[in-house]
Design a protein around this motif. Structure first.
Motif, PDB file in Angstrom:
ATOM      1  N   VAL A   1       2.241   8.124  12.270  1.00  0.00           N
ATOM      2  CA  VAL A   1       1.134   7.505  12.323  1.00  0.00           C
ATOM      3  C   VAL A   1       1.636   5.975  12.531  1.00  0.00           C
ATOM      4  O   VAL A   1       2.369   5.640  11.677  1.00  0.00           O
ATOM      5  CB  VAL A   1       0.130   7.330  11.335  1.00  0.00           C
ATOM      6  CG1 VAL A   1      -1.273   6.414  11.263  1.00  0.00           C
ATOM      7  CG2 VAL A   1      -0.473   8.970  10.943  1.00  0.00           C
ATOM      8  N   SER A   2       0.938   5.121  13.179  1.00  0.00           N
ATOM      9  CA  SER A   2       1.302   3.791  13.727  1.00  0.00           C
ATOM     10  C   SER A   2      -0.015   3.107  13.286  1.00  0.00           C
ATOM     11  O   SER A   2      -0.987   3.285  13.783  1.00  0.00           O
ATOM     12  CB  SER A   2       1.647   3.268  14.828  1.00  0.00           C
ATOM     13  OG  SER A   2       2.998   4.059  15.290  1.00  0.00           O
ATOM     14  N   ASP A   3      -0.017   2.316  12.320  1.00  0.00           N
ATOM     15  CA  ASP A   3      -1.060   1.541  11.507  1.00  0.00           C
ATOM     16  C   ASP A   3      -0.968   0.052  12.493  1.00  0.00           C
ATOM     17  O   ASP A   3      -0.170  -0.577  12.401  1.00  0.00           O
ATOM     18  CB  ASP A   3      -1.030   1.286  10.385  1.00  0.00           C
ATOM     19  CG  ASP A   3      -1.280   2.586   9.430  1.00  0.00           C
ATOM     20  OD1 ASP A   3      -1.670   3.463  10.008  1.00  0.00           O
ATOM     21  OD2 ASP A   3      -0.938   2.562   8.162  1.00  0.00           O
ATOM     22  N   LEU A   4      -1.914   0.005  13.446  1.00  0.00           N
ATOM     23  CA  LEU A   4      -2.065  -1.075  14.148  1.00  0.00           C
ATOM     24  C   LEU A   4      -2.926  -2.218  14.010  1.00  0.00           C
ATOM     25  O   LEU A   4      -2.469  -3.530  14.231  1.00  0.00           O
ATOM     26  CB  LEU A   4      -2.169  -0.724  15.781  1.00  0.00           C
ATOM     27  CG  LEU A   4      -1.429   0.410  16.253  1.00  0.00           C
ATOM     28  CD1 LEU A   4      -1.401   1.005  17.556  1.00  0.00           C
ATOM     29  CD2 LEU A   4       0.109  -0.212  16.375  1.00  0.00           C
ATOM     30  N   ARG A   5      -3.816  -2.044  13.216  1.00  0.00           N
ATOM     31  CA  ARG A   5      -4.888  -3.224  12.849  1.00  0.00           C
ATOM     32  C   ARG A   5      -5.601  -2.678  11.570  1.00  0.00           C
ATOM     33  O   ARG A   5      -6.022  -1.676  11.734  1.00  0.00           O
ATOM     34  CB  ARG A   5      -5.706  -3.473  14.092  1.00  0.00           C
ATOM     35  CG  ARG A   5      -6.858  -4.474  13.698  1.00  0.00           C
ATOM     36  CD  ARG A   5      -7.734  -4.535  15.054  1.00  0.00           C
ATOM     37  NE  ARG A   5      -7.241  -5.317  16.096  1.00  0.00           N
ATOM     38  CZ  ARG A   5      -7.312  -6.364  16.331  1.00  0.00           C
ATOM     39  NH1 ARG A   5      -8.162  -7.216  16.010  1.00  0.00           N
ATOM     40  NH2 ARG A   5      -6.560  -6.872  17.540  1.00  0.00           N
TER      41      ARG A   5
END
Length: 164
Positions: A91-95
């Motif tokens: 998972v990439s948390d972007l905002r």
């Protein structure tokens, strides 16, 4: 895998009920809104319970949303009796957000006899990407079949997945 078969709407309604009554996902408020072959859509309204100590959504909440959407987007394209479980979630948390509706869409990338790959994207109400995930799944008729979930929920037997 079954790709050209017609999905049974009764089965899909039962699956949505099962998904929406998952104890852990109920804590998050996740609702399965749309389910089809290679695709699913879920929604979550951000509540104070999903926030971290800094006032933004907790990364674990994003991870749970992504894992859920990654699973359900594969479900309809799998054989009737297939079971599968997450073996890897990136998972990439972007905002970060602190309120509003989060829409998560899952899409199947590859079906295999032992491994499947999917992805999920979470967006806010303005369509901005909040998080992105890819996930690998182990396929086995002995783990996490829909029949197992249906028995646990008292929906036994569950309607057939396919009409033909």
């Amino acid at each position: 895998m079954q790709f050209a078969r017609r999905l049974n709407p009764v089965h899909l309604d039962q699956v949505k009920l099962l998904a929406d009554n998952s104890p852990f996902l109920n804590l998050l408020g996740v609702k399965l809104v749309e389910l089809d072959i290679d695709y699913c859509r879920t929604e979550v309204v951000v509540t104070p319970d999903l926030l971290n100590a800094f006032g933004g959504i907790h990364g674990g909440a994003y991870a749970a949303m992504m894992d859920n959407a990654s699973y359900w987007c594969l479900y309809c394209g799998m054989d009737e009796d297939a079971g599968f479980t997450t073996i890897d979630l990136n998972v990439s948390d972007l905002r970060s957000v602190h309120e509003g509706l989060i829409v998560t869409e899952g899409r199947a990338i590859k079906y295999g006899s032992t491994l499947c790959l999917s992805e999920a994207v979470a967006k806010d109400e303005q369509g901005r990407i909040l998080a992105h995930a890819t996930s690998k799944f182990l396929v086995s008729p002995r783990i996490q079949t829909i029949a197992m979930a249906a028995r646990r929920a008292g929906i036994d037997p569950i309607a057939p997945k396919f009409l033909d």
